[in-house]
Design an enzyme around this catalytic site. Sequence first.
Site, PDB file in Angstrom:
ATOM      1  N   GLY A   8     -15.505  25.544  16.257  1.00 36.22           N
ATOM      2  CA  GLY A   8     -16.703  25.251  16.910  1.00 36.22           C
ATOM      3  C   GLY A   8     -17.140  23.475  17.776  1.00 36.22           C
ATOM      4  O   GLY A   8     -17.692  24.009  18.153  1.00 36.22           O
ATOM      5  N   GLY A  10     -14.729  21.549  19.078  1.00 37.32           N
ATOM      6  CA  GLY A  10     -13.584  20.992  20.124  1.00 37.32           C
ATOM      7  C   GLY A  10     -14.678  21.051  21.273  1.00 37.32           C
ATOM      8  O   GLY A  10     -15.602  21.374  21.565  1.00 37.32           O
ATOM      9  N   TYR A 137       4.319  26.400  19.965  1.00 36.17           N
ATOM     10  CA  TYR A 137       2.760  26.226  20.398  1.00 36.17           C
ATOM     11  C   TYR A 137       2.987  27.375  21.355  1.00 36.17           C
ATOM     12  O   TYR A 137       2.595  27.859  21.356  1.00 36.17           O
ATOM     13  CB  TYR A 137       2.228  24.806  21.021  1.00 36.17           C
ATOM     14  CG  TYR A 137       0.782  25.602  21.402  1.00 36.17           C
ATOM     15  CD1 TYR A 137      -0.213  25.207  20.241  1.00 36.17           C
ATOM     16  CD2 TYR A 137       0.047  25.926  22.712  1.00 36.17           C
ATOM     17  CE1 TYR A 137      -1.635  25.248  20.452  1.00 36.17           C
ATOM     18  CE2 TYR A 137      -1.005  26.220  22.851  1.00 36.17           C
ATOM     19  CZ  TYR A 137      -2.055  26.010  21.987  1.00 36.17           C
ATOM     20  OH  TYR A 137      -3.599  26.110  22.682  1.00 36.17           O
ATOM     21  N   THR A 165      -6.691  27.912  32.602  1.00 30.31           N
ATOM     22  CA  THR A 165      -5.731  26.882  32.723  1.00 30.31           C
ATOM     23  C   THR A 165      -6.357  25.740  31.687  1.00 30.31           C
ATOM     24  O   THR A 165      -7.200  25.617  31.175  1.00 30.31           O
ATOM     25  CB  THR A 165      -5.939  27.058  34.516  1.00 30.31           C
ATOM     26  OG1 THR A 165      -7.045  27.314  34.228  1.00 30.31           O
ATOM     27  CG2 THR A 165      -5.270  27.921  34.869  1.00 30.31           C
ATOM     28  N   TRP A 202       2.402   8.245  33.397  1.00 30.40           N
ATOM     29  CA  TRP A 202       3.001   9.186  32.777  1.00 30.40           C
ATOM     30  C   TRP A 202       3.911  10.133  33.997  1.00 30.40           C
ATOM     31  O   TRP A 202       3.006  11.087  34.047  1.00 30.40           O
ATOM     32  CB  TRP A 202       2.511   9.416  31.737  1.00 30.40           C
ATOM     33  CG  TRP A 202       2.811   8.170  30.760  1.00 30.40           C
ATOM     34  CD1 TRP A 202       2.784   6.925  31.175  1.00 30.40           C
ATOM     35  CD2 TRP A 202       2.127   7.995  28.977  1.00 30.40           C
ATOM     36  NE1 TRP A 202       2.820   6.500  29.914  1.00 30.40           N
ATOM     37  CE2 TRP A 202       2.151   7.425  28.607  1.00 30.40           C
ATOM     38  CE3 TRP A 202       1.807   9.384  28.124  1.00 30.40           C
ATOM     39  CZ2 TRP A 202       1.984   7.012  27.456  1.00 30.40           C
ATOM     40  CZ3 TRP A 202       1.874   9.176  27.265  1.00 30.40           C
ATOM     41  CH2 TRP A 202       1.484   8.260  26.693  1.00 30.40           C
TER      42      TRP A 202
END
Length: 315
Positions: A8, A10, A137, A165, A202
């Site tokens: 919660g 995040g 993951y 997404t 990058w």
Amino acid sequence: MKVLVTGGSGLVGLSIQQVVEEERTGCEGEDWIFLSSKDANLTSLKETQDVFQKHQPTHVIHLAAMVGGLFKNLNRNLDFWRNNIHINDNVLQAAHEVGVVKVVSCLSTCIFPDKTTYPINETMIHNGPPHESNFGYAYAKRMLDVQNRLYFQQHGHCYTAVIPTNVFGPHDNFSIEEGHVLPGLIHKTYIAKKERKPLVVWGSGTPKRQFIYSLDLARLFLWVLREYPEVEPIILSVGEEDEVSIKEAAEAVVEALDFEGKVVYDTHKSDGQLKKTACNAKLRNYRPDFYFTPFKQALKETCDWFVTNYDTARK
């Protein structure tokens, strides 16, 4: 209706909290509890069971996970697998034990096969191995879909999952080394502007992504929790036509932060998956009129938030 939100504190959890507070008239009769890692270590079954016994939720939004960007995944694939497998198994089992009516978990488009046809849709999750850069993951997240189906098969529970997404917005993790591409770009551009140095992006800038604003995602999460009837997962995304390249995203960040320096692409760095275009036809079938915040507007709001909250933002 008592809703427990794991993760919660995040990006998505705080966005859901903001939307719930803004739309109080639609949340009558709902009690919301937002957990952070300080409340329980969800890799521990006992701590997970204890926090579920304490709050006795009827509904759960499961966001908690070990997450990170491309380079963190490349270096720690085993950690991502083990931690997320433990978290997901513990949360679903604890929910089952206290009689939770509905669980909505959060997956990611990175779970889809690396070698596939595009656009990808909800039926294609298990059609082949994911990209090797984050297979730990990705496989852990795929198992959430498997477990949801098994809890329905064996116990009749309506446990489901959404597949957003690339999410971005205020309260993101803006770490350059370990964060996702867009918040990392925002932080790097901020520093380059401050230090009057070139912005180094990058990779080649060619990979393409669909980005969804965290507040839009939060509104869709509430709809899924309250109304979406299926155990089958659903992709939450802008349309295929809104896909942008990393180069276009970098240019949009440069514009939003008024960066006037040189932009350099470090092609020695990995690009990761070149594309993972997702189809949102299922979502549009349910919610044809849902309005997505335009990318540049959402990005500008995120950049402004980061600049204003730079000292306290996660980075």
